[in-house]
Structures are given as C-alpha cells and as structure tokens.
Design an enzyme around this catalytic site. Structure first.
Site, PDB file in Angstrom:
ATOM      1  N   GLY A  57     -62.452 -50.106 -49.650  1.00 23.31           N
ATOM      2  CA  GLY A  57     -63.393 -51.217 -49.650  1.00 23.31           C
ATOM      3  C   GLY A  57     -64.063 -51.327 -48.303  1.00 23.31           C
ATOM      4  O   GLY A  57     -63.499 -50.898 -47.276  1.00 23.31           O
ATOM      5  N   GLN A  62     -68.794 -55.241 -41.671  1.00 22.28           N
ATOM      6  CA  GLN A  62     -68.068 -54.160 -40.999  1.00 22.28           C
ATOM      7  C   GLN A  62     -68.999 -53.054 -40.505  1.00 22.28           C
ATOM      8  O   GLN A  62     -68.585 -52.216 -39.713  1.00 22.28           O
ATOM      9  CB  GLN A  62     -67.006 -53.565 -41.934  1.00 22.28           C
ATOM     10  N   CYS A 107     -57.186 -52.008 -42.889  1.00 24.76           N
ATOM     11  CA  CYS A 107     -58.592 -52.383 -42.745  1.00 24.76           C
ATOM     12  C   CYS A 107     -59.281 -51.377 -41.827  1.00 24.76           C
ATOM     13  O   CYS A 107     -58.752 -51.060 -40.762  1.00 24.76           O
ATOM     14  CB  CYS A 107     -58.689 -53.792 -42.156  1.00 24.76           C
ATOM     15  N   LEU A 108     -60.448 -50.885 -42.248  1.00 23.36           N
ATOM     16  CA  LEU A 108     -61.164 -49.900 -41.427  1.00 23.36           C
ATOM     17  C   LEU A 108     -61.624 -50.497 -40.100  1.00 23.36           C
ATOM     18  O   LEU A 108     -61.925 -49.752 -39.171  1.00 23.36           O
ATOM     19  CB  LEU A 108     -62.364 -49.345 -42.204  1.00 23.36           C
ATOM     20  N   HIS A 149     -59.748 -59.209 -50.090  1.00 26.39           N
ATOM     21  CA  HIS A 149     -59.831 -58.699 -48.717  1.00 26.39           C
ATOM     22  C   HIS A 149     -61.294 -58.576 -48.281  1.00 26.39           C
ATOM     23  O   HIS A 149     -61.665 -59.016 -47.183  1.00 26.39           O
ATOM     24  CB  HIS A 149     -59.117 -57.347 -48.642  1.00 26.39           C
ATOM     25  N   GLU A 150     -62.122 -57.981 -49.149  1.00 25.97           N
ATOM     26  CA  GLU A 150     -63.524 -57.741 -48.766  1.00 25.97           C
ATOM     27  C   GLU A 150     -64.319 -59.044 -48.703  1.00 25.97           C
ATOM     28  O   GLU A 150     -65.142 -59.221 -47.805  1.00 25.97           O
ATOM     29  CB  GLU A 150     -64.175 -56.745 -49.732  1.00 25.97           C
ATOM     30  N   HIS A 153     -63.954 -60.853 -45.514  1.00 28.62           N
ATOM     31  CA  HIS A 153     -64.826 -60.367 -44.432  1.00 28.62           C
ATOM     32  C   HIS A 153     -66.148 -61.123 -44.389  1.00 28.62           C
ATOM     33  O   HIS A 153     -66.743 -61.288 -43.316  1.00 28.62           O
ATOM     34  CB  HIS A 153     -65.120 -58.874 -44.604  1.00 28.62           C
TER      35      HIS A 153
HETATM   36 ZN   LIG Z   1     -61.086 -54.973 -43.997  1.00 29.52          ZN
END
Ligand SMILES: [Zn+2]
Length: 188
Positions: A57, A62, A107-108, A149-150, A153
């Site tokens: 995701g 991000q 998480c990236l 999660h997304e 953000h």
């Molecule tokens: Zn993340």
C-alpha cells in the site's frame, strides 16, 4: 487497473518519517480533477512506486502529494484470488466490529521496522476511482488492515501512533528471529 498498465507510472521518491507532509491532513481531491491526466498519473505513480518499494500500500502523502488518494493490492497468498492494484480517491471508512484485531504492519516511510497494531477487523469503504466513478465495498482481515493503514496516512497518522506498546516494535531482522519466540503472532 491492470498491473502492466499501472507499471507505466513513474517511480517517485518515498518520503520518510520526519517529513512534515506525513503529519498533515491531506486535502480532498476536487471534483474537477476527476478524470484528468494529473489524477490518472498520480494513481499509476503510486502503484509503480509501491511495487518497486516492495509494499502492499502507498498513500499520496508518502510521495509528498498532500491529497486524499491511496493505492494498494493484496498478493495471492493473502487474498484468494489476488486483489489487483486499486486506487481509491477521497475514501471514507465506516469501521465495523471491535477495534482490537492485532496484526503486524510495516511502512515504506518507516523502513526496516515492524509493529503489532490493533485494527478493526471489518470496514465499509465508500470512495471514487480516478475517473470519479463511485466505489463501495466491505473488506475484512488484511484487506481491511491495509486500507486503515493507508487512510491513516491521509490524516497524518502513522502506524506507530496506533501501537499500545513499543515493546512490540521490531527491526525486521530481529522480528524474524524473535517474534515467534515471544509468543506473538508471526503472520504479516
Ligand atoms: Zn505506511
């Protein structure tokens, strides 16, 4: 969206924790932007960058774009069958059930770490695709977790903020060695 087409997108730089855009509330996408090249490219770029980063995701903040757009997919081993890459614009969540289903997240924007995070096990999503067509569905399990999660953000929230204890935060290499021995669930 077909993966081959999605991978036409550009690889964008993923910003990491500490960049202020990750702590801001992202703006709604205005109606006049639906169907534009800008929004279609943003969706494709998110998918390409997510895949190159090895994630499931990615949210627009991000890649330093403060708009309410997310991309995600579920590989075949976690969903039957595989859920191909999907872009959601202006997603609205209706959380269902208890908010305490534990599961591991990474998480990236927080590379190398993995933490045990409680989430709602089920939810309903109302969103739009990049052309402005409505999308509505229910999701559960990992699918529901990735979406929560997304969407966090988009509100400036990181998975660390959702963890009741930092005792369940691991570097990935240590997690491989120790999470099972601590009698914590080991599926990601
Ligand atoms: Zn993340």
């Amino acid at each position: 969206m077909k993966l081959s087409r999605a991978l036409d997108g550009r690889l964008r730089e993923i910003v990491r924790m500490g960049h202020p855009v990750l702590r801001e509330r992202a703006a709604e996408v205005a109606a006049e932007r639906f169907g534009t090249r800008f929004l279609r490219d943003l969706g494709r770029d998110l998918i390409r960058t997510m895949h190159e980063g090895g994630g499931v995701g990615l949210a627009a903040p991000q890649i330093a774009v403060p708009l309410r757009v997310i991309a995600y997919y579920l590989p075949a081993e976690d969903a039957t069958p595989e859920l191909p890459p999907r872009v959601l614009v202006n997603p609205h969540l209706t959380l269902l059930g208890q908010p305490d289903e534990p599961g591991w997240e990474g998480c990236l924007s927080i590379p190398g770490l993995r933490g045990l995070v409680p989430r709602h096990a089920r939810l309903r999503v109302d969103a739009f695709d990049v052309d402005g067509d409505p999308i509505a569905f229910e999701a559960e399990g990992l699918h529901a977790r990735v979406i929560q999660h997304e969407v966090d953000h988009l509100d400036g929230i990181l998975f660390l903020d959702r963890m009741p204890t930092m005792a369940e935060l691991f570097f990935e290499e240590e997690w491989d060695r120790w999470a099972g021995r601590k009698d914590l669930p080991v599926e990601v």
